[in-house]
Design an enzyme around this catalytic site. Structure first.
Site, mmCIF file in Angstrom:
data_model
loop_
_atom_site.group_PDB
_atom_site.id
_atom_site.type_symbol
_atom_site.label_atom_id
_atom_site.label_comp_id
_atom_site.label_asym_id
_atom_site.label_seq_id
_atom_site.Cartn_x
_atom_site.Cartn_y
_atom_site.Cartn_z
ATOM 1 N N LYS A 35 0.813 -1.222 0.000
ATOM 2 C CA LYS A 35 0.000 0.000 0.000
ATOM 3 C C LYS A 35 0.842 1.264 0.000
ATOM 4 O O LYS A 35 0.427 2.301 -0.529
ATOM 5 C CB LYS A 35 -0.922 0.010 1.228
ATOM 6 C CG LYS A 35 -1.943 -1.124 1.256
ATOM 7 C CD LYS A 35 -3.093 -0.873 0.321
ATOM 8 C CE LYS A 35 -4.123 -1.996 0.363
ATOM 9 N NZ LYS A 35 -5.151 -1.851 -0.681
ATOM 10 N N GLU A 86 -9.729 5.997 3.114
ATOM 11 C CA GLU A 86 -10.564 4.919 3.632
ATOM 12 C C GLU A 86 -9.629 3.745 3.870
ATOM 13 O O GLU A 86 -8.588 3.630 3.227
ATOM 14 C CB GLU A 86 -11.641 4.547 2.609
ATOM 15 C CG GLU A 86 -11.217 3.566 1.501
ATOM 16 C CD GLU A 86 -10.155 4.118 0.559
ATOM 17 O OE1 GLU A 86 -10.041 5.346 0.441
ATOM 18 O OE2 GLU A 86 -9.426 3.309 -0.052
ATOM 19 N N SER A 145 1.736 -9.596 -0.530
ATOM 20 C CA SER A 145 1.426 -8.164 -0.500
ATOM 21 C C SER A 145 1.618 -7.513 0.864
ATOM 22 O O SER A 145 1.809 -6.302 0.953
ATOM 23 C CB SER A 145 -0.011 -7.942 -0.972
ATOM 24 O OG SER A 145 -0.918 -8.690 -0.181
HETATM 25 C C1 LIG Z 1 -1.655 -6.804 2.681
HETATM 26 C C2 LIG Z 1 -2.807 -6.469 1.798
HETATM 27 N N1 LIG Z 1 -2.948 -7.123 0.635
HETATM 28 C C3 LIG Z 1 -3.978 -6.870 -0.192
HETATM 29 C C4 LIG Z 1 -4.944 -5.944 0.130
HETATM 30 C C5 LIG Z 1 -6.096 -5.767 -0.812
HETATM 31 O O1 LIG Z 1 -6.041 -4.621 -1.598
HETATM 32 P P1 LIG Z 1 -5.684 -4.664 -3.129
HETATM 33 O O2 LIG Z 1 -6.558 -5.673 -3.777
HETATM 34 O O3 LIG Z 1 -5.958 -3.282 -3.600
HETATM 35 O O4 LIG Z 1 -4.270 -5.024 -3.277
HETATM 36 C C6 LIG Z 1 -4.839 -5.236 1.328
HETATM 37 C C7 LIG Z 1 -5.856 -4.235 1.688
HETATM 38 O O5 LIG Z 1 -6.002 -3.794 2.771
HETATM 39 C C8 LIG Z 1 -3.742 -5.507 2.178
HETATM 40 O O6 LIG Z 1 -3.600 -4.869 3.345
#
Ligand SMILES: Cc1ncc(COP(=O)(O)O)c(C=O)c1O
Lengths: 404, 271
Positions: A96, A118, A386
Site C-alpha cells: 500500500k 478509507e 502483498s
Molecule cells: C496486505 C494487503 N494485501 C492486499 C490488500 C487488498 O487490496 P488490493 O486488492 O488493492 O491489493 C490489502 C488491503 O487492505 C492488504 O492490506
C-alpha cells in the site's frame, strides 16, 4: 474486441477501461477530479517527479523488495518453484505504501494541507498516516466499525502516527461504508483536502494512478525473475480486493503472453454459500459504485450486497474496473480461496518458511498450493506477498482460542 | 408538453416560484408514500422529488441515509416506486414527479426497461446523482425518447465551461447544489448562491432551482428571491424520522413544514 496489447493503453481519455471505469460522481467532485488528473498527467512523465518517487521508494520504503525463492515450501508442494515478491518487507508492511508515497507527492503539489483515506485492514490507513506524518499534513482515516474491531493494532498505529481514525457505523460497517464516508468528507472539504484512495477503484483518474504507482512491484519482479530464474516466470498469483497489488504485479507483464496470471478473490465461507467477496469469480452483474462501473455484487434491485471475508482488506463488493476488463478479455483468470484454505496457507508459510503473511496475501498463497502441484519442478510461480501478518495475529489467536 | 415544463410556464405567468419537496420513497414504509405525496401537494408543492432508496447513498448526510435504511428494511425497490407513482396519478394528473437517486438500481434494471416503466407510471424527470452528463451518452437519449427530462446538478465548484456542457444536456430544470457538502448540511449563504446563479442565467433558459441547506420559511424565501425554485429535503425527512412510529401524524407535520415555506415564498410577491 480488445487485444491484449491494447491493455497497456488503458484507460481512454475519459477513464474508461472498455465498458468499465469512468467518473460516476456527484457534480461537486468533478472539478477536484479534473484538477487531480491534470496534476498527475503533468507530472507523470516529468523526470524530476520520477526521481523523487524513486528516491522515496529506495530510501524510505526500502525498495527493491526481494524476490525470495521459497524452496522448502516448493519442495513440500511437489511441483513448480514458488517465488515470493516480498512486499511485506516494505516500510509499513505492505504494498500500500507504494501508492501513498505517490499520492502524497501529488498532494504536496496540490498544496492542500489535509489528507483523508478509507481503509479496510488498516494497511492503507497506516501507509497514509505515515506519509502524512512525514509531510506534516493533517490526516483523517475512515474505517468501518467492524474493521476497527478486528484490526485494533493498526488503529492504534494510526493513532500513534498522529492520524484520527473515524469509525463508520453505517451500512455493513466495512470497507465500502468507509469509502462512502470518505467521499462525503471530500465533498464537504474539497477545497483543502486531498483524498488518497487505497486501491485501483474510485473515479478516474484513481484506478490509473494507483496502478501506475504500484507497477513498481511488477517492474522489479520482472527484472528479478530474469536475473534470478534466468527467464520470465510461468505464472503470477496475487490476491484481489480492490485489486491494487494484483495490478501492480501484473501490469508490467501484460504483453508477456506466456506468463499466466491468477487473481485470487476472497471466497469467505465458499462462493457457493453466497457469503463471500468475490465479484469476478461469482459472476456478479455489472454495476456502478464509488465512481466507476465494474462487476459489483448486488441484488436484483441493485442494492449492494453484504460481503464476507476473514480478511478486512478483501471485504469489498466491487473490484477495480481494469480487472473487470481483464476478466472479459481473458488475460487474467480469477479464482477464489475460502477462509479455511487461507488460514491453512497462513500457518503453512509461517511454519515452513518463517514468513508470516497478511491474511489478504494468504489468499494468493492458498491458490499457489492448488496450482503448484499441477506444474513441473522446472516451472516457476511468482506470488505477490502483498503484506505481513502482524496485524492479523489477534484474529488468528482468537480462532485458536487465545485471549491476550 | 412535459408536466415539468408546463408547471414552470404556469408559475412564470403567476409570478411565483416553485416549491419542490423531496422525500425518500418507502420511508418509513412503502404504504405511506402516496399519502405523503398528496399531503405535500395540498401544502403547496409544485413538483415532487421522490428519492429512490439506495444501500450506499454517497452524496447524502445522515438524515437521508437513515431514510434509505428505513425504506430498504421494508424491501422498497425501484419497481415499487413505479407502482406508487401510478397510484398517485389516479388522482393527481398535473403535479410533476421526478425520481432522484443513484445509478446502480437503474443499471441493474436496464436503461430501456427503466425508461419504459418510468414513463408508463407517469414519471416526468430523472435525476441520477452519480451520473454527470459525460457518462450519460447512452442513458440521456433513451430517457428523451420516452419524454423523460434528464435533470443535472450544478455545484459551487463547477467551472463555467462545465456548466455550459451541463446546461446543454439538462432538461426540466437545473438543480443548483447550494453548498459543498452532503444533503442536510448546515446552511446556505444566499449571497453566494445569487452570485453563482448569475452566470448560469446567461447560459440557459432552464429554470434554476436550488437545493441543500434549506431548512425553513426564512431560508426558502431568501433563495426564492434569486432562484426559480426551492428544493427542500432533509427538513421534511426529519419529520418522518422523528415520527416513524406514528406515521398517521406525519402528513400533517409535512404540511406544516412545507406550508410555512410556501407562505414565506408567496409573501415575497405581496411585498
Ligand atoms: C496486505 C494487503 N494485501 C492486499 C490488500 C487488498 O487490496 P488490493 O486488492 O488493492 O491489493 C490489502 C488491503 O487492505 C492488504 O492490506
Amino acid at each position: 474486441m480488445t487485444k491484449f496489447s491494447d491493455l497497456t493503453r488503458m484507460p481512454d481519455a475519459r477513464g474508461h477501461f472498455g465498458p468499465y471505469g469512468g467518473r460516476f460522481v456527484s457534480e461537486t467532485l468533478s472539478f477536484a477530479l479534473d484538477e487531480l488528473e491534470k496534476i498527475y498527467l503533468d507530472l507523470r512523465d516529468d523526470p524530476a517527479f520520477q526521481a523523487e518517487f524513486d528516491y522515496d521508494m529506495a530510501y524510505y520504503v526500502g525498495r527493491p523488495s526481494p524476490l525470495y525463492h521459497a524452496e522448502r515450501w516448493s519442495r513440500e508442494l511437489g511441483g513448480a518453484q514458488i517465488w515470493l515478491k516480498r512486499e511485506d518487507l516494505n516500510h509499513t508492511g505492505a504494498h500500500k505504501v507504494n501508492n501513498t508515497i505517490g499520492q502524497a507527492l501529488l498532494a504536496k503539489k496540490s498544496g492542500k494541507p489535509r489528507v483523508i483515506a478509507e481503509t479496510g485492514a488498516g494497511q492503507h490507513g497506516v501507509a497514509t498516516a505515515t506519509v502524512a506524518a512525514r509531510l506534516g499534513l493533517e490526516c483523517e482515516v475512515y474505517m468501518g466499525a467492524a474493521d476497527v474491531e478486528r484490526q485494533k493494532l493498526n488503529v492504534y498505529r494510526m493513532h500513534l502516527l498522529g492520524a484520527k481514525v473515524i469509525p463508520v457505523e453505517s451500512g455493513t460497517r466495512t470497507l465500502k461504508d468507509a469509502m462512502n464516508e470518505a467521499l462525503r468528507d471530500w465533498v464537504t472539504n474539497v477545497d483543502d483536502t486531498f483524498y488518497i484512495i487505497g486501491t485501483v477503484a474510485g473515479p478516474h483518474p484513481y484506478p490509473m494512478l494507483v496502478r501506475d504507482f504500484n507497477a513498481v512491484v511488477g517492474r522489479e519482479a520482472r527484472r528479478q525473475s530474469l536475473e534470478q530464474i534466468g527467464r520470465l516466470p510461468d505464472a503470477l498469483i496475487a490476491c484481489v480486493g480492490g485489486g491494487s497489488n494484483a495490478l501492480g504485479l501484473f501490469y508490467p507483464f501484460v504483453e508477456d503472453d506466456d506468463v499466466a496470471m491468477y487473481g485470487v478473490e476472497a471466497g469467505g465461507d465458499g462462493v457457493e454459500t453466497g457469503r463471500h467477496a468475490a465479484p469476478l469469480s461469482s459472476n456478479a452483474p455489472r454495476g456502478v459504485l464509488h465512481g466507476n462501473r465494474t462487476y459489483l455484487m448486488s441484488d436484483e434491485a441493485g442494492q449492494v450486497s453484504d460481503t464476507h471475508s476473514i480478511s478486512a482488506g478483501l471485504d469489498y463488493p466491487g473490484v477495480g474496473p481494469e480487472h473487470a476488463l481483464w476478466k472479459d478479455v481473458g488475460r487474467v483468470k480469477y479464482v477464489t480461496a475460502n477462509d479455511r484454505e487461507v488460514l491453512e496457507a497462513f500457518r503453512e508459510l509461517t511454519h515452513m518458511e518463517g514468513i508470516m503473511p497478511a491474511l489478504e496475501s494468504a489468499h494468493a498463497l492458498a491458490y499457489a498450493k492448488v496450482l503448484a502441484p499441477t506444474m513441473r519442478p522446472d516451472q516457476h510461480i511468482v506470488v505477490n506477498l502483498s503484506g505481513r501478518g502482524d496485524k492479523d495475529i489477534m484474529t488468528v489467536a482468537k480462532l485458536d482460542g487465545v485471549e491476550f | 408538453m412535459n408536466r415539468i415544463n408546463q408547471r414552470f410556464t404556469d408559475l412564470k405567468h403567476q409570478g411565483r416560484k416553485a416549491l419542490i419537496p423531496f422525500i425518500t420513497a418507502g420511508d418509513p414504509a412503502p404504504e405511506h408514500t402516496v399519502g405523503f405525496m398528496h399531503a405535500l401537494v395540498e401544502a403547496g408543492a409544485d413538483i415532487i422529488e421522490l428519492g429512490v432508496p439506495f444501500s450506499d447513498p454517497m452524496a447524502d448526510g445522515p438524515v437521508i441515509q437513515k431514510a434509505c435504511e428505513r425504506a430498504l428494511k421494508h424491501g422498497t425497490r425501484l419497481s415499487h416506486l413505479f407502482t406508487m407513482v401510478e397510484e398517485f396519478r389516479q388522482s393527481d394528473t398535473t403535479t410533476p414527479v421526478v425520481l432522484m437517486g443513484y445509478l446502480n438500481p437503474v443499471e441493474r434494471l436496464g436503461y430501456q426497461a427503466f425508461a419504459d416503466q418510468a414513463a408508463n407510471a407517469g414519471i416526468d424527470g430523472v435525476l441520477t446523482v452519480d451520473m454527470p452528463p459525460e457518462e450519460a451518452d447512452e442513458f440521456g437519449p433513451i430517457l428523451k425518447a420516452r419524454g423523460l427530462a434528464s435533470i443535472f446538478l450544478v455545484a459551487p465548484t463547477t467551472s463555467n465551461e462545465r456548466a455550459a456542457t451541463i446546461c446543454a444536456h439538462g432538461e426540466g430544470y437545473l438543480y443548483y447544489v447550494s453548498l459543498k457538502g452532503v444533503t442536510g448540511s448546515a446552511s446556505l449563504n444566499a449571497d453566494d448562491v445569487a452570485s453563482h446563479l448569475a452566470p448560469l442565467r446567461e447560459m440557459t433558459d432552464l429554470p434554476l432551482c436550488v437545493g441543500f441547506g434549506i431548512r425553513d420559511g426564512a431560508t426558502a424565501a431568501e433563495v426564492a428571491k434569486v432562484a426559480d425554485g426551492v428544493i427542500v429535503g432533509s427538513a421534511l425527512v426529519n419529520q418522518i424520522a422523528e415520527n416513524a412510529d406514528t406515521p398517521e401524524i406525519i402528513p400533517g407535520l409535512l404540511k406544516a413544514v412545507l406550508g410555512e415555506m410556501r407562505h414565506a415564498m408567496d409573501a415575497l410577491n405581496r411585498n
